[in-house]
Design a protein around this motif. Structure first.
Motif, PDB file in Angstrom:
ATOM      1  N   UNK A 146       0.815  -1.204   0.000  1.00  0.00           N
ATOM      2  CA  UNK A 146       0.000   0.000   0.000  1.00  0.00           C
ATOM      3  C   UNK A 146       0.846   1.249   0.000  1.00  0.00           C
ATOM      4  N   UNK A 147       0.209   2.348   0.278  1.00  0.00           N
ATOM      5  CA  UNK A 147       0.819   3.670   0.180  1.00  0.00           C
ATOM      6  C   UNK A 147       1.969   3.862   1.161  1.00  0.00           C
ATOM      7  N   UNK A 148       2.969   4.632   0.729  1.00  0.00           N
ATOM      8  CA  UNK A 148       4.036   5.052   1.642  1.00  0.00           C
ATOM      9  C   UNK A 148       3.565   6.189   2.549  1.00  0.00           C
ATOM     10  N   UNK A 149       2.459   6.820   2.190  1.00  0.00           N
ATOM     11  CA  UNK A 149       1.892   7.910   2.991  1.00  0.00           C
ATOM     12  C   UNK A 149       0.420   7.629   3.262  1.00  0.00           C
ATOM     13  N   UNK A 268       0.178   4.433  -7.755  1.00  0.00           N
ATOM     14  CA  UNK A 268       0.970   3.771  -6.729  1.00  0.00           C
ATOM     15  C   UNK A 268       1.697   2.549  -7.278  1.00  0.00           C
ATOM     16  N   UNK A 269       2.922   2.332  -6.755  1.00  0.00           N
ATOM     17  CA  UNK A 269       3.654   1.117  -7.105  1.00  0.00           C
ATOM     18  C   UNK A 269       2.975  -0.137  -6.599  1.00  0.00           C
ATOM     19  N   UNK A 270       2.089   0.008  -5.614  1.00  0.00           N
ATOM     20  CA  UNK A 270       1.354  -1.152  -5.092  1.00  0.00           C
ATOM     21  C   UNK A 270       0.479  -1.771  -6.166  1.00  0.00           C
ATOM     22  N   UNK A 271       0.013  -0.951  -7.099  1.00  0.00           N
ATOM     23  CA  UNK A 271      -0.814  -1.486  -8.184  1.00  0.00           C
ATOM     24  C   UNK A 271       0.014  -2.352  -9.125  1.00  0.00           C
ATOM     25  N   UNK A 272       1.326  -2.084  -9.198  1.00  0.00           N
ATOM     26  CA  UNK A 272       2.212  -2.956  -9.983  1.00  0.00           C
ATOM     27  C   UNK A 272       2.243  -4.344  -9.357  1.00  0.00           C
ATOM     28  N   UNK A 273       2.384  -4.381  -8.033  1.00  0.00           N
ATOM     29  CA  UNK A 273       2.395  -5.669  -7.335  1.00  0.00           C
ATOM     30  C   UNK A 273       1.083  -6.405  -7.551  1.00  0.00           C
ATOM     31  N   UNK A 274      -0.031  -5.673  -7.450  1.00  0.00           N
ATOM     32  CA  UNK A 274      -1.341  -6.296  -7.640  1.00  0.00           C
ATOM     33  C   UNK A 274      -1.486  -6.844  -9.056  1.00  0.00           C
ATOM     34  N   UNK A 275      -1.024  -6.078 -10.056  1.00  0.00           N
ATOM     35  CA  UNK A 275      -1.117  -6.543 -11.439  1.00  0.00           C
ATOM     36  C   UNK A 275      -0.267  -7.797 -11.650  1.00  0.00           C
ATOM     37  N   UNK A 276       0.937  -7.793 -11.105  1.00  0.00           N
ATOM     38  CA  UNK A 276       1.811  -8.958 -11.238  1.00  0.00           C
ATOM     39  C   UNK A 276       1.198 -10.183 -10.570  1.00  0.00           C
ATOM     40  N   UNK A 277       0.585  -9.974  -9.398  1.00  0.00           N
ATOM     41  CA  UNK A 277      -0.067 -11.092  -8.714  1.00  0.00           C
ATOM     42  C   UNK A 277      -1.195 -11.660  -9.571  1.00  0.00           C
TER      43      UNK A 277
END
Length: 400
Positions: A146-149, A268-277
């Motif tokens: 998730x978010x860094x902030x 967010x970079x978290x969406x990259x992780x979600x897409x890869x998953x």
């Protein structure tokens, strides 16, 4: 791994112009890296380009220094922790990473154990007493990103959900970043003391394992090394380069059974992780938030794209088909029963809702005098049920 073998693997990863894909082709054709470097230019050009073949025949100038640094790092582990280097094809290399699109050639590990349980004799000394991350642990793991902030509520959600999963016996995987990642690791460590599982949390980082980034997570990294595992594909000495952090996300997603996004903006970079998953066939979960919060828009986008909407930790465990983990969870009480029993405070919480609200707006809703309202808000804040936000706003804190 012996020093000569380590040198060959490092040389393969350091050879300019030879990426993971070309390296895997070479390994498939010739076997171990030592065999690759024993080939003629003609043989190499059958597998890779002429430029790559020429590069493979010349030892990288930084190899000797990198080998010395890595060898020294491997032999300086603190008591109760292990340091290892795993190469692609090693018996301990995690099976879950073999099926991703770009499995790393090498993994550096620091922490409580290695990937698979020792099948030999029972542990006999204190140095053998540390737990191991076995295949079963990876089948019972969840990435939380998730978010860094994050908003105060997002930070609370990350910690509460991670603690709940840890208490239920799951290993929580995250990226050691500020914000949601750090809170997830902390919650997992707290839950491990209750759940008692063998591995609390795994941090997948974007630097060499001789460095901690961000620096304010130095103590957290030490705790993870004692009770979990820190993993990197980047050589010892690698600084925190921006390009490395999105790249490490494929490992984070690949190790876990599913990924939970707590809060995320649209970029967010978290969406990259979600897409890869999702591309790896893993479950993706997202916690919805306020329609007025930019930190919720990424989660809402994921839900529109098919991610599972999550309201409780039990939602995730049931979707992952882990009924025994659901049974291991601590009893969950109703929100109103878990909060203040003071009727006036309960009334104030209901008037607040879950969106940020100003003191003036609360005063208009409740009709309370300023002094009385501030006193109740302070009590709720000290009890962890209300957070004070920048700009004079207040927000009710939900529970996992």
């Amino acid at each position: 791994m012996e020093r000569d073998e380590l040198a060959a693997w490092l040389r393969l990863t350091l050879t300019p112009g030879v990426g993971n894909a070309s390296a895997r082709k070479l390994l498939a054709a010739f076997g171990l890296p030592q065999a690759v470097f024993g080939q003629s230019a003609t043989a190499l050009r059958q597998i890779v380009s002429a430029t790559q073949a020429s590069a493979l025949l010349a030892e990288p100038p930084e190899l000797a220094a990198q080998l010395d640094a890595t060898w020294q790092w491997l032999h300086e582990a603190a008591p109760g922790t292990q340091r290892r280097v795993l190469a692609l094809g090693d018996a301990d290399y995690p099976d879950s990473l073999l099926t991703i699109e770009d499995p790393p050639l090498m993994l550096y590990l620091l922490g409580a154990g290695s990937f698979k349980e020792n099948q030999g004799a029972a542990p006999t000394g204190p140095e053998q007493a540390a737990p191991h991350l076995i295949a079963n642990d990876l089948r019972r793991s969840l990435a939380i990103v998730g978010s860094r902030n994050p908003t105060p509520q997002g930070a609370v959600h990350a910690r509460q959900f991670a603690r709940a999963f840890s208490e239920a016996g799951l290993t929580v995987i995250s990226g050691l970043a500020l914000g949601v990642d750090g809170q997830a690791h902390l919650g997992a460590l707290e839950g491990a003391a209750v759940g008692g599982q063998r591995l609390a949390t795994v941090a997948v980082v974007g630097t060499g394992l001789d460095r901690v980034y961000p620096k304010r997570h130095l103590e957290l990294a030490h705790r993870i090394a004692r009770h979990g595992l820190i993993i990197s594909e980047f050589p010892i000495g690698t600084p925190p380069l921006a390009a490395n952090f999105p790249r490490r996300n494929r490992i984070l997603a690949g190790l876990a059974q599913g990924t939970l996004v707590v809060e995320a903006a649209l970029q967010s970079g978290s969406l990259i992780t979600a897409r890869l998953a999702a591309e790896q066939g893993k479950e993706v979960f997202a916690i919805p938030g306020s329609i007025a919060s930019t930190q919720s828009r990424g989660c809402h986008a994921l839900i529109r794209q098919g991610a599972k909407l999550v309201e409780t930790a039990q939602d995730v465990l049931e979707e992952l088909r882990l009924p025994d983990a659901v049974n291991n969870m601590a009893p969950v009480t109703d929100d109103t029963g878990a909060e203040s029993q003071d009727p006036s405070q309960q009334s104030l919480l209901k008037q607040m809702g879950y969106d940020p609200v100003s003191l003036d707006a609360l005063q208009a809703r409740t009709g309370l005098a300023t002094a009385q309202l501030q006193a109740q808000l302070l009590e709720l804040e000290l009890d962890g049920q209300v957070a004070r936000l920048p700009g004079g706003l207040f927000q009710r804190m939900g529970r996992a």
